[in-house]
Design a protein around this motif. Sequence first.
Motif, PDB file in Angstrom:
ATOM      1  N   UNK A   1       0.868  -1.114   0.080  1.00 24.46           N
ATOM      2  CA  UNK A   1      -0.197   0.131  -0.025  1.00 24.46           C
ATOM      3  C   UNK A   1       0.793   0.987   0.074  1.00 24.46           C
ATOM      4  N   UNK A   2       2.297   1.053   0.470  1.00 23.58           N
ATOM      5  CA  UNK A   2       2.405   2.254   0.622  1.00 23.58           C
ATOM      6  C   UNK A   2       4.046   1.821  -0.199  1.00 23.58           C
ATOM      7  N   UNK A   3       4.134   1.254  -1.472  1.00 23.98           N
ATOM      8  CA  UNK A   3       5.793   1.241  -2.647  1.00 23.98           C
ATOM      9  C   UNK A   3       5.504   2.328  -2.594  1.00 23.98           C
ATOM     10  N   UNK A   4       5.251   3.434  -3.075  1.00 23.24           N
ATOM     11  CA  UNK A   4       4.825   4.445  -3.602  1.00 23.24           C
ATOM     12  C   UNK A   4       6.034   5.230  -2.863  1.00 23.24           C
ATOM     13  N   UNK A   5       5.475   5.591  -1.458  1.00 22.03           N
ATOM     14  CA  UNK A   5       6.253   6.460   0.231  1.00 22.03           C
ATOM     15  C   UNK A   5       8.025   6.039   0.301  1.00 22.03           C
ATOM     16  N   UNK A   6       7.450   4.104  -0.185  1.00 20.33           N
ATOM     17  CA  UNK A   6       8.867   3.793   0.376  1.00 20.33           C
ATOM     18  C   UNK A   6       9.963   3.912  -0.860  1.00 20.33           C
ATOM     19  N   UNK A   7       9.977   3.954  -2.472  1.00 20.44           N
ATOM     20  CA  UNK A   7      10.022   5.076  -3.354  1.00 20.44           C
ATOM     21  C   UNK A   7      10.912   6.072  -2.818  1.00 20.44           C
ATOM     22  N   UNK A   8       9.705   7.004  -2.501  1.00 20.70           N
ATOM     23  CA  UNK A   8      10.052   8.020  -2.531  1.00 20.70           C
ATOM     24  C   UNK A   8      11.161   8.667  -1.456  1.00 20.70           C
ATOM     25  N   UNK A   9      10.886   8.293   0.012  1.00 19.50           N
ATOM     26  CA  UNK A   9      12.389   8.049   0.961  1.00 19.50           C
ATOM     27  C   UNK A   9      13.001   7.375   0.723  1.00 19.50           C
ATOM     28  N   UNK A  10      12.804   6.469   0.476  1.00 18.91           N
ATOM     29  CA  UNK A  10      14.377   4.903   0.077  1.00 18.91           C
ATOM     30  C   UNK A  10      15.127   5.628  -0.984  1.00 18.91           C
ATOM     31  N   UNK A  11      14.644   6.633  -1.956  1.00 13.83           N
ATOM     32  CA  UNK A  11      15.141   6.888  -3.193  1.00 13.83           C
ATOM     33  C   UNK A  11      15.764   5.812  -4.304  1.00 13.83           C
ATOM     34  N   UNK A  12      14.214   4.412  -3.890  1.00 13.17           N
ATOM     35  CA  UNK A  12      14.633   3.682  -4.817  1.00 13.17           C
ATOM     36  C   UNK A  12      13.917   3.370  -6.499  1.00 13.17           C
ATOM     37  N   UNK A  13      13.811   3.040  -7.323  1.00 17.50           N
ATOM     38  CA  UNK A  13      13.509   2.813  -8.254  1.00 17.50           C
ATOM     39  C   UNK A  13      12.542   2.045  -8.374  1.00 17.50           C
ATOM     40  N   UNK A  14      12.572   0.739  -7.623  1.00 14.35           N
ATOM     41  CA  UNK A  14      11.845  -0.149  -7.586  1.00 14.35           C
ATOM     42  C   UNK A  14      11.198  -1.370  -6.434  1.00 14.35           C
ATOM     43  N   UNK A  15      10.178  -1.140  -6.252  1.00 12.83           N
ATOM     44  CA  UNK A  15      10.438  -2.315  -4.414  1.00 12.83           C
ATOM     45  C   UNK A  15       9.504  -3.167  -5.100  1.00 12.83           C
ATOM     46  N   UNK A  16      10.439  -4.642  -4.574  1.00 16.42           N
ATOM     47  CA  UNK A  16       9.335  -5.934  -5.251  1.00 16.42           C
ATOM     48  C   UNK A  16       9.692  -6.480  -4.017  1.00 16.42           C
ATOM     49  N   UNK A  17       7.925  -6.662  -3.155  1.00 20.56           N
ATOM     50  CA  UNK A  17       7.598  -7.766  -1.943  1.00 20.56           C
ATOM     51  C   UNK A  17       7.521  -8.991  -1.911  1.00 20.56           C
ATOM     52  N   UNK A  18       8.324 -10.234  -1.121  1.00 20.41           N
ATOM     53  CA  UNK A  18       7.991 -11.463  -1.176  1.00 20.41           C
ATOM     54  C   UNK A  18       7.827 -11.902  -2.353  1.00 20.41           C
ATOM     55  N   UNK A  19       8.496 -12.003  -3.723  1.00 24.03           N
ATOM     56  CA  UNK A  19       9.410 -12.766  -4.898  1.00 24.03           C
ATOM     57  C   UNK A  19       9.949 -13.686  -4.646  1.00 24.03           C
ATOM     58  N   UNK A  20       9.892 -14.713  -5.146  1.00 24.41           N
ATOM     59  CA  UNK A  20      10.644 -15.835  -4.917  1.00 24.41           C
ATOM     60  C   UNK A  20      12.154 -15.765  -5.511  1.00 24.41           C
ATOM     61  N   UNK A  21      12.986 -16.840  -4.751  1.00 28.04           N
ATOM     62  CA  UNK A  21      14.577 -16.903  -4.647  1.00 28.04           C
ATOM     63  C   UNK A  21      14.394 -16.873  -6.177  1.00 28.04           C
ATOM     64  N   UNK A  22      14.587 -17.444  -7.024  1.00 27.70           N
ATOM     65  CA  UNK A  22      14.544 -17.253  -8.239  1.00 27.70           C
ATOM     66  C   UNK A  22      15.072 -15.321  -8.504  1.00 27.70           C
ATOM     67  N   UNK A  23      14.062 -14.970  -8.652  1.00 23.03           N
ATOM     68  CA  UNK A  23      14.179 -13.408  -8.841  1.00 23.03           C
ATOM     69  C   UNK A  23      14.759 -12.576  -8.211  1.00 23.03           C
ATOM     70  N   UNK A  24      16.111 -12.570  -6.798  1.00 22.79           N
ATOM     71  CA  UNK A  24      16.820 -12.031  -6.156  1.00 22.79           C
ATOM     72  C   UNK A  24      17.798 -12.034  -7.350  1.00 22.79           C
TER      73      UNK A  24
END
Length: 918
Positions: A798-821
């Motif tokens: 729900x707050x991906x946008x806020x994390x990107x703003x404060x964390x200087x992130x281009x993208x934030x992925x949540x609980x992806x599978x191990x192969x995608x890490x």
Amino acid sequence: MLYGNTFIFLMYQGTDHAGIATQSVVEKMLMKESNMNRHDLGREKFIEKVWEWKKDYGNKITTQLRSLGSSVDWSRERFTMDDMCSRAVVEAFNQFHEKGLLYRDLRLGNWSCALKSAISDIEVDYIDLEGRTFLEVKSHKGNPNDPKGRYEFGTLTSFAYPVENSEEQLVVATTRLETMLGDTAVAVHPEDPRYQHLHGKFLIHPFNGRKIPIITDAELVDMNFGTGAVKITPAHDPNDYECGKRHNLEFITVLTPDGAINHLGGSQFAGMMRYDARIAVEDALKEKGLLKGKEPNKMRLGLCSRSGDILEPMITPQWYVNCDNMAKRAVDAVRNGELKIVPEEHEKTWFQWLENIRDWCVSRQLWWGHQIPAWFATKQGEINVSKNDMSNNDRWIVARNEEEAFTKAAETLGVDRSQINLERDEDVLDTWFSSGLFPFSVFGWPEKTDDLKAFYPTSLLETGLDILFFWVARMVMMGLQLTDQLPFHTIYLHAMVRDKEGRKMSKSLGNVIDPLEVINGCTLDSLLKKLENGNLPAKEVAKAMKDQKEDFPDGIPECGSDALRFGLLAYTVQGRDVNLDIKRVVGYRNFCNKLWNATRFALQFVSDFMPTSTLLDDLMSSGKMAIRDKFIISKLMHCCEDVNNYFKSYKFGDAQQAAYSFWMDELCDVYLELIKPVVYEKSDSNKDARWAAQASLWVCLETGLRILHPMMPFVTEELWQRLPGRSALSSTGPESIMLAPYPTCISSYKNSDADASMSTTLKVVKSCRSLRASYQIANKVLTNFFVKIENGESYINAQIYDIKTLGKASNVMVNVDEASLPKSSGIDVVDNETTVLMDIKGLVDYAAEIKKLEKNLSKTMPALTNLEKKMTAAGYNEHVSDKLKAQNAEKLEGLKKKVADIHTAIENFKVQEQAEKN
């Protein structure tokens, strides 16, 4: 500011005339400027000088209060010597006398030779001497036997009295040898077999030949202590005084008011100051072969809290107030809950003092103050009628004015008024007598004025712990006695402000801090010049200057009233005393600057926003709020609730911390940063989100300034007036923040779900920032983050946008599978439920980073090796101080940790470099 429902609020301001302190200052000034004392001027002229001084310097306290922003009714300012307060003093004195509570008596009390005045028991400070000690006595010429001219204390001197018509001697001992000049008996225990043959016999005083009876007193004498014989000086010792009354002994006062030996002390010593006489008496006893020895002795010295002078027990005629019943009522009021003392820990002290109260000596041998409304009456033609003879006490006429005194005197002496001579008592009343009347004298008591009916009794007294008994107890006792009401229902005792070392602020130490010097700032030169132009002796000026140079080498920086107020509030969380460090106040000046800059910066976000009088309700019912908006309003409500609760419970330091935390930690550090991209985006699709952000920010700024206003009145008023759109509300709202209602919590606007979501979000943001810092990622470079979380996935999504703003992130992925890490990633394990990974592929020059770390290691290792070598050297444990050893041990641990951290970082970079290659 208004709190809750509108009500009449009055904060009364006034100052007392500070009888002892003011007279001392003016006398010193007079001596310094004109080489004159008050007696050279005469009473009337001297009082004129004091009023002149008061006009020039006496308003300093009120100037300080005004500069600090005290919200009092200045039109009602009172001074204890003004006409209204003076009428109350005369009335109170008469009422006490008419009710049999006030009387004149000749008794032993505390006498200050420096002030030439009696002082009360609670104006005595004590110092404990462990043994032989040399002290400076300013009123004396100096001890010729000491290089620094100091006088000896803390010794027990033994000497012998010859027994009349006998070769026998009786040895006694004393810590105050000069008092033997006033001895009128020697007491022994009636069951002491050593002296039973001397019962009823006499000793001969070695200097005046006076016959001194040997008496028996089981109450005073401990036959197992010393020689078992005790010299009795009834006029100069409390225990001897009681013994003298039991045995009807002669009371011989051997000191003048200024502490010199008088004619009763013998021509050999007359005119000597008391401690010079001590030396002379010792020498004279030695010449006569009567000095038996001297040894160190623990003792306690009583000092005048005003002058610092060593006090003498002296028998003088004084006016006293019987406080027994008043004190009992004051005790009962606290016990039954009618009167509340905050903090409660001081109730024990209140009970202890009031339950052991002694009659209050209210007369002072001064000129500045309320002259006692009592006249000594004689008939024309009468001579040698002593006003100090207690058998003539009925001739002391207490009255409200001289005309009434004539009438009462004529009735008392049974003669016509024309046959009466009146002489008014020259003494003045203790300053605390008039100050004790302050809660009701300022409203016109004893008249039944409208103000007295409207505002008395008052609600809250706020004052310092150090005058709990000087002032507070007297107000309570006098209020109960004279109005039959408590003057207030709550006593809040604030902490004592001391210097940063915890020392009491004292002019002689040079550590007194004038609030105006903190508010406006001052140079070191101005601090030193103030000392030079003061009334301190040259020796104390030099010491004070040294302390000022050490404490304020660059002077005191300008901090402003708000920073000083806010800083003092912060100190109140630490307990009884405030060890004031100006550097900490400077820190809150920086907060004022940040508040100013942050608010001015935030105003640009709402420059095109127009608030309404129902803005908060409109916002909460709009359905347009993002989680971040709900979070900041929820935090605002929590802040309102906390601050109000802290204020109600007098936890001002906690209120300050709560307000500070909201502004700094939640509004400035989080919310302002979160809404920047929202407010800057002015597209139609972002219209609702932008309005909600602006509305939330405006509400937080306006309400947050009102929360801070009682603590920081000046900057909050200025910023509040600048809020965009506030002028549009002026027709329905207050013109000043001072008149605005104080914010209260609307519980329904608190949002625990938004709080939990933001807590989880900020936890992840902190991790993102930590990872970027550890790999030294430039601010302009955005990074990809991967979040693994067990509980709270919905919050993060729900707050991906806020994390990107404060964390200087281009993208934030949540609980992806191990192969995608990512294979090359920085990892931060936040807690047992949350891990954050940062893709660092192509972002780090591993070889360069390893090289920098190895260079740092090459500089750290020699320091570590040298310190280890030093600490293992022969003789280190024997010759190095414990303090230095502790410092070295702490430094060694720090260097070892630094080396270990560098090795770990190098190894991590090597692993990451290899993973990226694979």
